[in-house]
Design a protein around this motif. Structure first.
Motif, PDB file in Angstrom:
ATOM      1  N   ALA A  68       8.957  47.298 113.792  1.00  0.00           N
ATOM      2  CA  ALA A  68       8.531  46.655 115.044  1.00  0.00           C
ATOM      3  C   ALA A  68       9.533  46.912 116.166  1.00  0.00           C
ATOM      4  N   ALA A  69      10.800  46.760 115.883  1.00  0.00           N
ATOM      5  CA  ALA A  69      11.821  46.983 116.913  1.00  0.00           C
ATOM      6  C   ALA A  69      11.827  48.444 117.370  1.00  0.00           C
ATOM      7  N   ALA A  70      11.648  49.350 116.431  1.00  0.00           N
ATOM      8  CA  ALA A  70      11.633  50.777 116.789  1.00  0.00           C
ATOM      9  C   ALA A  70      10.454  51.086 117.703  1.00  0.00           C
ATOM     10  N   LEU A  71       9.278  50.591 117.364  1.00  0.00           N
ATOM     11  CA  LEU A  71       8.093  50.869 118.175  1.00  0.00           C
ATOM     12  C   LEU A  71       8.234  50.299 119.590  1.00  0.00           C
ATOM     13  N   ARG A  72       8.843  49.124 119.711  1.00  0.00           N
ATOM     14  CA  ARG A  72       9.022  48.517 121.031  1.00  0.00           C
ATOM     15  C   ARG A  72      10.040  49.285 121.869  1.00  0.00           C
ATOM     16  N   SER A  73      11.002  49.923 121.234  1.00  0.00           N
ATOM     17  CA  SER A  73      12.092  50.546 121.991  1.00  0.00           C
ATOM     18  C   SER A  73      11.920  52.043 122.275  1.00  0.00           C
ATOM     19  N   LEU A  74      11.021  52.713 121.591  1.00  0.00           N
ATOM     20  CA  LEU A  74      10.954  54.174 121.708  1.00  0.00           C
ATOM     21  C   LEU A  74      10.291  54.677 122.984  1.00  0.00           C
ATOM     22  N   GLY A  75       9.313  53.985 123.520  1.00  0.00           N
ATOM     23  CA  GLY A  75       8.748  54.335 124.814  1.00  0.00           C
ATOM     24  C   GLY A  75       7.687  55.423 124.864  1.00  0.00           C
ATOM     25  N   TRP A  76       7.081  55.752 123.743  1.00  0.00           N
ATOM     26  CA  TRP A  76       6.002  56.732 123.730  1.00  0.00           C
ATOM     27  C   TRP A  76       4.670  56.002 123.823  1.00  0.00           C
ATOM     28  N   GLU A  77       3.611  56.707 124.178  1.00  0.00           N
ATOM     29  CA  GLU A  77       2.294  56.078 124.271  1.00  0.00           C
ATOM     30  C   GLU A  77       1.573  56.010 122.933  1.00  0.00           C
ATOM     31  N   MET A  78       1.845  56.966 122.044  1.00  0.00           N
ATOM     32  CA  MET A  78       1.146  57.053 120.769  1.00  0.00           C
ATOM     33  C   MET A  78       2.150  57.257 119.643  1.00  0.00           C
ATOM     34  N   TYR A  79       1.830  56.676 118.486  1.00  0.00           N
ATOM     35  CA  TYR A  79       2.705  56.811 117.320  1.00  0.00           C
ATOM     36  C   TYR A  79       1.885  57.122 116.079  1.00  0.00           C
ATOM     37  N   MET A  80       2.504  57.907 115.208  1.00  0.00           N
ATOM     38  CA  MET A  80       1.972  58.114 113.868  1.00  0.00           C
ATOM     39  C   MET A  80       3.078  57.617 112.938  1.00  0.00           C
ATOM     40  N   VAL A  81       2.715  56.748 112.004  1.00  0.00           N
ATOM     41  CA  VAL A  81       3.693  56.210 111.055  1.00  0.00           C
ATOM     42  C   VAL A  81       3.304  56.708 109.670  1.00  0.00           C
ATOM     43  N   LEU A  82       4.230  57.401 109.014  1.00  0.00           N
ATOM     44  CA  LEU A  82       3.994  57.960 107.690  1.00  0.00           C
ATOM     45  C   LEU A  82       4.947  57.299 106.697  1.00  0.00           C
ATOM     46  N   ASP A  83       4.415  56.811 105.594  1.00  0.00           N
ATOM     47  CA  ASP A  83       5.227  56.220 104.534  1.00  0.00           C
ATOM     48  C   ASP A  83       5.671  57.363 103.618  1.00  0.00           C
ATOM     49  N   ILE A  84       6.894  57.783 103.762  1.00  0.00           N
ATOM     50  CA  ILE A  84       7.374  59.024 103.156  1.00  0.00           C
ATOM     51  C   ILE A  84       7.266  59.042 101.639  1.00  0.00           C
ATOM     52  N   GLY A  85       7.708  57.984 100.966  1.00  0.00           N
ATOM     53  CA  GLY A  85       7.700  57.959  99.492  1.00  0.00           C
ATOM     54  C   GLY A  85       6.333  58.218  98.887  1.00  0.00           C
ATOM     55  N   PRO A  86       5.312  57.427  99.265  1.00  0.00           N
ATOM     56  CA  PRO A  86       3.977  57.674  98.701  1.00  0.00           C
ATOM     57  C   PRO A  86       3.413  59.051  99.067  1.00  0.00           C
ATOM     58  N   LEU A  87       3.743  59.555 100.251  1.00  0.00           N
ATOM     59  CA  LEU A  87       3.250  60.887 100.630  1.00  0.00           C
ATOM     60  C   LEU A  87       3.902  61.978  99.796  1.00  0.00           C
ATOM     61  N   VAL A  88       5.187  61.838  99.522  1.00  0.00           N
ATOM     62  CA  VAL A  88       5.879  62.809  98.665  1.00  0.00           C
ATOM     63  C   VAL A  88       5.222  62.825  97.285  1.00  0.00           C
ATOM     64  N   LYS A  89       4.892  61.636  96.784  1.00  0.00           N
ATOM     65  CA  LYS A  89       4.237  61.538  95.479  1.00  0.00           C
ATOM     66  C   LYS A  89       2.840  62.171  95.532  1.00  0.00           C
ATOM     67  N   ARG A  90       2.055  61.843  96.548  1.00  0.00           N
ATOM     68  CA  ARG A  90       0.698  62.393  96.697  1.00  0.00           C
ATOM     69  C   ARG A  90       0.694  63.912  96.785  1.00  0.00           C
ATOM     70  N   LEU A  91       1.675  64.457  97.500  1.00  0.00           N
ATOM     71  CA  LEU A  91       1.756  65.902  97.649  1.00  0.00           C
ATOM     72  C   LEU A  91       2.344  66.598  96.428  1.00  0.00           C
ATOM     73  N   GLY A  92       2.843  65.812  95.474  1.00  0.00           N
ATOM     74  CA  GLY A  92       3.425  66.387  94.260  1.00  0.00           C
ATOM     75  C   GLY A  92       4.775  67.015  94.496  1.00  0.00           C
ATOM     76  N   LEU A  93       5.584  66.416  95.382  1.00  0.00           N
ATOM     77  CA  LEU A  93       6.888  66.972  95.744  1.00  0.00           C
ATOM     78  C   LEU A  93       8.044  66.272  95.064  1.00  0.00           C
ATOM     79  N   GLU A  94       7.752  65.343  94.185  1.00  0.00           N
ATOM     80  CA  GLU A  94       8.821  64.626  93.475  1.00  0.00           C
ATOM     81  C   GLU A  94       9.522  65.592  92.528  1.00  0.00           C
ATOM     82  N   GLY A  95      10.768  65.303  92.325  1.00  0.00           N
ATOM     83  CA  GLY A  95      11.419  66.159  91.336  1.00  0.00           C
ATOM     84  C   GLY A  95      12.764  66.449  91.609  1.00  0.00           C
TER      85      GLY A  95
END
Length: 145
Positions: free
Chosen positions: A118-145
């Protein structure tokens, strides 16, 4: 190494046929947005092979297209700066925030603990954001290891 089908299975949208994702991956290869390893045309009956980097790039191209409405051809300029977050094990428990403002070519990508979101989104000053949860995405893509 990954085939076109491997990449398509990992990046396909929830209600999408894998064939549609395969078409996207092939088009991105033809457009020079992602690159196979070795021969671009290995011959009849032989599958193109792609690196882990190409898999991450394909996922990110698709995410930018879906979230920001970016044209796929405009995304590669951002990939190198973002790809790092998927390969660094220290990022796995963080959220990747990518901020953009339509009409501007620049963007910002940083990782934050969930408690800092929340603090990051309020302070960054962009109009649009994409938030990616890195851990689950690494697992989904099969990049663990």
């Amino acid at each position: 190494m990954f085939t076109v089908s491997d990449i398509a299975e990992r990046i396909k949208r929830p209600d999408e046929e894998v064939g549609q994702a395969i078409t996207r991956v092939r088009n991105w290869t033809k457009e020079g947005l992602i690159y196979p390893v070795g021969q671009a045309n290995p011959g009849t009956g032989r599958a193109r092979e792609y690196s882990q980097e190409a898999l991450i790039d394909a996922f990110l191209i698709d995410a930018f297209v879906q979230c920001f409405g970016s044209a796929a051809v405009s995304v590669p300029q951002y990939l190198k700066r973002i790809r790092y977050f998927f390969s660094d094990a220290n990022q796995r428990n963080k959220l990747l925030i990518i901020g953009r403002t339509p009409g501007r070519k620049d963007f910002q990508a940083n990782s934050y603990r969930p408690s800092e979101l929340a603090a990051a989104l309020r302070s960054l000053g962009w109009e649009m954001y994409m938030v990616l949860d890195i851990g689950p995405l690494v697992k989904r893509l099969g990049l663990e290891g």
